[in-house]
Motif scaffolding. Sequence first.
Motif, PDB file in Angstrom:
ATOM      1  N   VAL A  15       0.962  -1.105  -0.122  1.00 61.37           N
ATOM      2  CA  VAL A  15       0.355  -0.174   0.124  1.00 61.37           C
ATOM      3  C   VAL A  15       0.884   1.496   0.137  1.00 61.37           C
ATOM      4  CG1 VAL A  15      -1.878   1.125   1.424  1.00 61.37           C
ATOM      5  CG2 VAL A  15      -1.900  -1.250   1.524  1.00 61.37           C
ATOM      6  N   ARG A  16       0.607   2.360  -1.342  1.00 62.35           N
ATOM      7  CA  ARG A  16       1.400   3.786  -0.690  1.00 62.35           C
ATOM      8  C   ARG A  16       0.487   3.984  -1.066  1.00 62.35           C
ATOM      9  NH1 ARG A  16       1.783   4.959  -6.034  1.00 62.35           N
ATOM     10  NH2 ARG A  16       1.754   3.793  -7.666  1.00 62.35           N
ATOM     11  N   ALA A  17       0.656   5.942  -0.671  1.00 60.84           N
ATOM     12  CA  ALA A  17       0.023   6.598  -0.957  1.00 60.84           C
ATOM     13  C   ALA A  17       0.317   7.991  -1.222  1.00 60.84           C
ATOM     14  CB  ALA A  17      -0.945   7.365   0.655  1.00 60.84           C
ATOM     15  N   ASP A  18      -0.126   8.973  -2.684  1.00 63.20           N
ATOM     16  CA  ASP A  18       0.753  10.268  -2.358  1.00 63.20           C
ATOM     17  C   ASP A  18      -0.670  10.916  -1.809  1.00 63.20           C
ATOM     18  OD1 ASP A  18      -1.685  10.043  -4.461  1.00 63.20           O
ATOM     19  OD2 ASP A  18      -0.459   9.332  -5.980  1.00 63.20           O
ATOM     20  N   LEU A  22      -4.357   6.281  -2.798  1.00 56.84           N
ATOM     21  CA  LEU A  22      -4.306   5.110  -1.967  1.00 56.84           C
ATOM     22  C   LEU A  22      -4.372   4.523  -3.033  1.00 56.84           C
ATOM     23  CD1 LEU A  22      -3.817   4.289   0.563  1.00 56.84           C
ATOM     24  CD2 LEU A  22      -5.936   3.485   0.299  1.00 56.84           C
ATOM     25  N   HIS A  23      -2.586   3.442  -3.129  1.00 56.46           N
ATOM     26  CA  HIS A  23      -2.863   2.583  -3.980  1.00 56.46           C
ATOM     27  C   HIS A  23      -2.347   2.013  -3.632  1.00 56.46           C
ATOM     28  CE1 HIS A  23      -1.849   5.665  -7.546  1.00 56.46           C
ATOM     29  NE2 HIS A  23      -1.293   6.123  -6.441  1.00 56.46           N
ATOM     30  N   VAL A  24      -3.133   0.110  -3.840  1.00 56.75           N
ATOM     31  CA  VAL A  24      -2.890  -0.753  -3.177  1.00 56.75           C
ATOM     32  C   VAL A  24      -2.627  -1.773  -4.121  1.00 56.75           C
ATOM     33  CG1 VAL A  24      -4.892  -2.631  -1.854  1.00 56.75           C
ATOM     34  CG2 VAL A  24      -5.105  -0.356  -1.647  1.00 56.75           C
ATOM     35  N   LEU A  34      -7.025   4.565  -5.224  1.00 55.91           N
ATOM     36  CA  LEU A  34      -8.557   5.038  -4.931  1.00 55.91           C
ATOM     37  C   LEU A  34      -8.283   6.439  -3.970  1.00 55.91           C
ATOM     38  CD1 LEU A  34      -9.050   1.641  -2.280  1.00 55.91           C
ATOM     39  CD2 LEU A  34     -10.528   1.863  -4.235  1.00 55.91           C
ATOM     40  N   PRO A  35      -9.596   7.348  -4.576  1.00 56.64           N
ATOM     41  CA  PRO A  35      -8.779   8.760  -3.875  1.00 56.64           C
ATOM     42  C   PRO A  35      -8.893   8.363  -2.209  1.00 56.64           C
ATOM     43  CG  PRO A  35     -11.242   8.060  -5.548  1.00 56.64           C
ATOM     44  CD  PRO A  35     -11.158   7.177  -4.532  1.00 56.64           C
TER      45      PRO A  35
END
Length: 69
Positions: A15-18, A22-24, A34-35
Amino acid sequence: MPTLAVKFDSAAVDVRADTSLLHVALADGRELALPLEWFPRLRDATPEQRNHWRFIGIFNASTQSFMTK
């Protein structure tokens, strides 16, 4: 007529977030984007806080309760 049964593995492996998503990453190679608007606690967190995460339980793509602060 025969059909091909394809089994997808929807277990999250990363999982990472920018700044906005949210990227899974899933075990079968797919990735969900996902927003962050769907996750107010993550949206309002600092980048440092977003990078300090851990899986809780087993995540699959049908549930979204896999992160905690």
